[in-house]
Write an enzyme that holds these catalytic residues in place. Structure first.
Site, PDB file in Angstrom:
ATOM      1  N   LEU A 160     113.646  16.516  67.408  1.00 17.55           N
ATOM      2  CA  LEU A 160     114.240  15.307  66.830  1.00 17.55           C
ATOM      3  C   LEU A 160     115.558  15.617  66.115  1.00 17.55           C
ATOM      4  O   LEU A 160     115.841  16.769  65.797  1.00 17.55           O
ATOM      5  CB  LEU A 160     113.229  14.683  65.859  1.00 17.55           C
ATOM      6  CG  LEU A 160     111.912  14.232  66.503  1.00 17.55           C
ATOM      7  CD1 LEU A 160     110.923  13.755  65.440  1.00 17.55           C
ATOM      8  CD2 LEU A 160     112.151  13.146  67.532  1.00 17.55           C
ATOM      9  N   PRO A 161     116.352  14.550  65.857  1.00 16.41           N
ATOM     10  CA  PRO A 161     117.698  14.804  65.332  1.00 16.41           C
ATOM     11  C   PRO A 161     117.772  15.241  63.868  1.00 16.41           C
ATOM     12  O   PRO A 161     118.747  15.886  63.491  1.00 16.41           O
ATOM     13  CB  PRO A 161     118.413  13.456  65.511  1.00 16.41           C
ATOM     14  CG  PRO A 161     117.364  12.450  65.779  1.00 16.41           C
ATOM     15  CD  PRO A 161     116.147  13.157  66.254  1.00 16.41           C
TER      16      PRO A 161
ATOM     17  N   THR B 256     116.238  21.121  64.492  1.00 13.64           N
ATOM     18  CA  THR B 256     116.952  21.854  63.439  1.00 13.64           C
ATOM     19  C   THR B 256     116.980  20.960  62.209  1.00 13.64           C
ATOM     20  O   THR B 256     117.620  19.897  62.223  1.00 13.64           O
ATOM     21  CB  THR B 256     118.403  22.169  63.869  1.00 13.64           C
ATOM     22  OG1 THR B 256     118.357  22.947  65.069  1.00 13.64           O
ATOM     23  CG2 THR B 256     119.133  22.947  62.797  1.00 13.64           C
TER      24      THR B 256
ATOM     25  N   LYS C 185     117.999  30.174  61.794  1.00 10.41           N
ATOM     26  CA  LYS C 185     118.877  29.352  62.635  1.00 10.41           C
ATOM     27  C   LYS C 185     120.208  29.048  61.925  1.00 10.41           C
ATOM     28  O   LYS C 185     121.281  29.163  62.520  1.00 10.41           O
ATOM     29  CB  LYS C 185     118.125  28.054  62.983  1.00 10.41           C
ATOM     30  CG  LYS C 185     118.962  26.910  63.481  1.00 10.41           C
ATOM     31  CD  LYS C 185     119.235  26.983  64.943  1.00 10.41           C
ATOM     32  CE  LYS C 185     120.223  25.898  65.335  1.00 10.41           C
ATOM     33  NZ  LYS C 185     120.597  25.922  66.714  1.00 10.41           N
TER      34      LYS C 185
ATOM     35  N   LYS D 155     126.517  19.497  61.182  1.00 10.07           N
ATOM     36  CA  LYS D 155     125.157  19.291  60.659  1.00 10.07           C
ATOM     37  C   LYS D 155     124.568  20.634  60.201  1.00 10.07           C
ATOM     38  O   LYS D 155     124.033  20.756  59.101  1.00 10.07           O
ATOM     39  CB  LYS D 155     124.280  18.667  61.752  1.00 10.07           C
ATOM     40  CG  LYS D 155     122.810  18.606  61.398  1.00 10.07           C
ATOM     41  CD  LYS D 155     121.942  18.287  62.603  1.00 10.07           C
ATOM     42  CE  LYS D 155     120.486  18.605  62.308  1.00 10.07           C
ATOM     43  NZ  LYS D 155     119.587  18.360  63.433  1.00 10.07           N
TER      44      LYS D 155
HETATM   45  P1  NAD Z   1     119.499  13.925  70.997  1.00  8.35           P
HETATM   46  O1  NAD Z   1     120.048  12.922  70.049  1.00  8.35           O
HETATM   47  O2  NAD Z   1     120.067  14.046  72.366  1.00  8.35           O
HETATM   48  O3  NAD Z   1     117.914  13.713  71.158  1.00  8.35           O
HETATM   49  C1  NAD Z   1     117.059  13.332  70.113  1.00  8.35           C
HETATM   50  C2  NAD Z   1     116.059  12.337  70.700  1.00  8.35           C
HETATM   51  O4  NAD Z   1     115.083  12.021  69.695  1.00  8.35           O
HETATM   52  C3  NAD Z   1     116.701  11.001  71.124  1.00  8.35           C
HETATM   53  O5  NAD Z   1     116.401  10.749  72.478  1.00  8.35           O
HETATM   54  C4  NAD Z   1     116.062   9.969  70.184  1.00  8.35           C
HETATM   55  O6  NAD Z   1     115.851   8.707  70.816  1.00  8.35           O
HETATM   56  C5  NAD Z   1     114.754  10.650  69.851  1.00  8.35           C
HETATM   57  N1  NAD Z   1     114.126  10.208  68.595  1.00  8.35           N
HETATM   58  C6  NAD Z   1     114.686  10.093  67.375  1.00  8.35           C
HETATM   59  N2  NAD Z   1     113.761   9.725  66.459  1.00  8.35           N
HETATM   60  C7  NAD Z   1     112.580   9.603  67.140  1.00  8.35           C
HETATM   61  C8  NAD Z   1     111.252   9.259  66.770  1.00  8.35           C
HETATM   62  N3  NAD Z   1     110.926   8.956  65.518  1.00  8.35           N
HETATM   63  N4  NAD Z   1     110.298   9.237  67.736  1.00  8.35           N
HETATM   64  C9  NAD Z   1     110.610   9.541  69.029  1.00  8.35           C
HETATM   65  N5  NAD Z   1     111.845   9.881  69.434  1.00  8.35           N
HETATM   66  C10 NAD Z   1     112.827   9.908  68.498  1.00  8.35           C
HETATM   67  O7  NAD Z   1     119.592  15.344  70.212  1.00  8.35           O
HETATM   68  P2  NAD Z   1     119.517  16.813  70.838  1.00  8.35           P
HETATM   69  O8  NAD Z   1     120.888  17.292  71.171  1.00  8.35           O
HETATM   70  O9  NAD Z   1     118.437  16.840  71.873  1.00  8.35           O
HETATM   71  O10 NAD Z   1     119.048  17.635  69.551  1.00  8.35           O
HETATM   72  C11 NAD Z   1     117.702  17.636  69.102  1.00  8.35           C
HETATM   73  C12 NAD Z   1     117.560  18.706  68.036  1.00  8.35           C
HETATM   74  O11 NAD Z   1     117.948  19.977  68.589  1.00  8.35           O
HETATM   75  C13 NAD Z   1     118.477  18.482  66.813  1.00  8.35           C
HETATM   76  O12 NAD Z   1     117.734  18.811  65.648  1.00  8.35           O
HETATM   77  C14 NAD Z   1     119.630  19.446  67.053  1.00  8.35           C
HETATM   78  O13 NAD Z   1     120.239  19.862  65.845  1.00  8.35           O
HETATM   79  C15 NAD Z   1     118.924  20.599  67.757  1.00  8.35           C
HETATM   80  N6  NAD Z   1     119.771  21.426  68.632  1.00  8.35           N
HETATM   81  C16 NAD Z   1     120.652  20.843  69.506  1.00  8.35           C
HETATM   82  C17 NAD Z   1     121.432  21.662  70.330  1.00  8.35           C
HETATM   83  C18 NAD Z   1     122.409  21.053  71.322  1.00  8.35           C
HETATM   84  O14 NAD Z   1     123.223  21.796  71.877  1.00  8.35           O
HETATM   85  N7  NAD Z   1     122.336  19.767  71.616  1.00  8.35           N
HETATM   86  C19 NAD Z   1     121.323  23.061  70.258  1.00  8.35           C
HETATM   87  C20 NAD Z   1     120.397  23.619  69.389  1.00  8.35           C
HETATM   88  C21 NAD Z   1     119.621  22.787  68.575  1.00  8.35           C
END
Ligand code: NAD
Length: 299
Positions: free
Chosen positions: A65-66, A96, A171, A246
């Site tokens: 999740l975000p 994260t 991390k 973030k």
């Molecule tokens: P994203 O925004 O693409 O995906 C998050 C998903 O969570 C969305 O589809 C959203 O609809 C869903 N969501 C939010 N609240 C929800 C809830 N209560 N119930 C169900 N679904 C819910 O984000 P992402 O890029 O996939 O990142 C996710 C996590 O991974 C973050 O914490 C980010 O910091 C971490 N991260 C991302 C990357 C990257 O390169 N994108 C790399 C390492 C870590």
């Protein structure tokens, strides 16, 4: 075969869940976005109408999740998912988030006899798709061993960083260092270019010398030096400036909590803030910090 509930199937969670399906796990997915859920179904996941429905019959619950707020509101409180989980379930949160948020969720799970881990990832969307993520786990060693087969289906490296919250600390230490050496690399490359050097030649020299580092050698920020990196496709794709900001915010909060001195981390956050203040830059890959140092053509 273990039944997995996967919650949050965005840019990272989507390909991670697809890898679980490919490795033979049965995955039930829930996301707030219908479009995201449809993609998960196309990848072989079963669709659930709610988070509660997704965890019915699950052996393992994975969330991606975000924010910490999203994770806390999913699991905690009277309507939280922990209320609906039996002690046989293993909870793995890969988001994260702040280490304190992770500790709060893991402690609440522990009160119900549920094994839980924070397991944030390094590697980005490409590694999520390739199944080569690095997982940094915080929690009991026994819970890490239970999680290992599930994590191995999505990643190449599984580290046990320490007790609850330690995965999050590892991390943000890594990403703070990444921001610092990316900025240093961009600054050094620009100094060379401004003084007549070819960025390709300079990259080769520094890569074979004591300035060598991951940003220079694997993710070069100067356009045209390396193929298949964001710098060579107008900084599109990759790891956004917004996400780097973030993580630097989490690093600064953690440093304040432990009274640690992190002057370069603070400067890196300020420089990314300056660069990411423009919404166009905010969506670009974090190596676009190179543009902060580049001069307009003709100057
Ligand atoms: P994203 O925004 O693409 O995906 C998050 C998903 O969570 C969305 O589809 C959203 O609809 C869903 N969501 C939010 N609240 C929800 C809830 N209560 N119930 C169900 N679904 C819910 O984000 P992402 O890029 O996939 O990142 C996710 C996590 O991974 C973050 O914490 C980010 O910091 C971490 N991260 C991302 C990357 C990257 O390169 N994108 C790399 C390492 C870590």
């Amino acid at each position: 075969m273990e039944n997995i509930a996967f919650i949050g199937l965005g840019n990272m969670g989507g390909p991670m869940a697809a890898n679980l399906v490919e490795k033979g796990f049965s995955v039930t997915a829930f996301d707030l976005s219908g479009a995201v859920l449809d993609k998960a179904v196309a990848a072989g996941c079963r669709k659930a109408a709610s988070a509660e429905a997704a965890i019915a019959g699950a052996d393992v619950v994975v969330s991606m999740l975000p924010s910490g707020e999203a994770v806390r509101s999913l699991y905690l409180g009277v309507h939280g998912l922990l209320q609906a989980m039996g002690p046989e379930v293993l909870l793995i949160d890969c988001s994260t988030i702040a280490a304190d948020d992770a500790r709060q969720v893991i402690a609440a799970a522990g009160e119900r006899g549920i094994d839980a881990l924070d397991a944030p990832v390094s590697g980005g969307t490409a590694a999520a798709a390739a199944g080569t993520l690095s997982f940094m786990c915080g929690g009991e060693a026994a819970a890490v061993e239970r999680a290992r087969p599930v994590l191995a289906a999505m990643g190449a490296n599984i580290f046990h960083a320490g007790p609850a919250g330690s995965g999050q600390v590892a991390k943000i230490c890594n990403n703070m260092l990444l921001a610092i050496h990316m900025i240093g690399t961009a600054e050094a490359l620009q100094l060379g270019v401004d003084n007549g050097l070819d960025p390709n030649v300079l990259s080769q020299i520094m890569g074979a010398s004591s300035g060598g580092n991951w940003s220079l050698e694997k993710y070069n920020p100067y356009p045209g030096v390396m193929e298949n990196v964001p710098a060579s496709r107008n900084y599109e794709g990759g790891f956004s400036v917004a996400l780097m900001l973030k993580d630097l915010g989490l690093a600064m909060d953690t440093a304040a909590g432990s009274a640690s001195s992190t002057p370069l981390g603070a400067l890196a956050k300020n420089l990314y803030q300056l660069h990411g203040g423009d919404p166009i830059n905010s969506a670009l890959d974090f190596s676009s910090i190179q543009n902060l140092f580049r001069r307009p053509v003709g100057n």
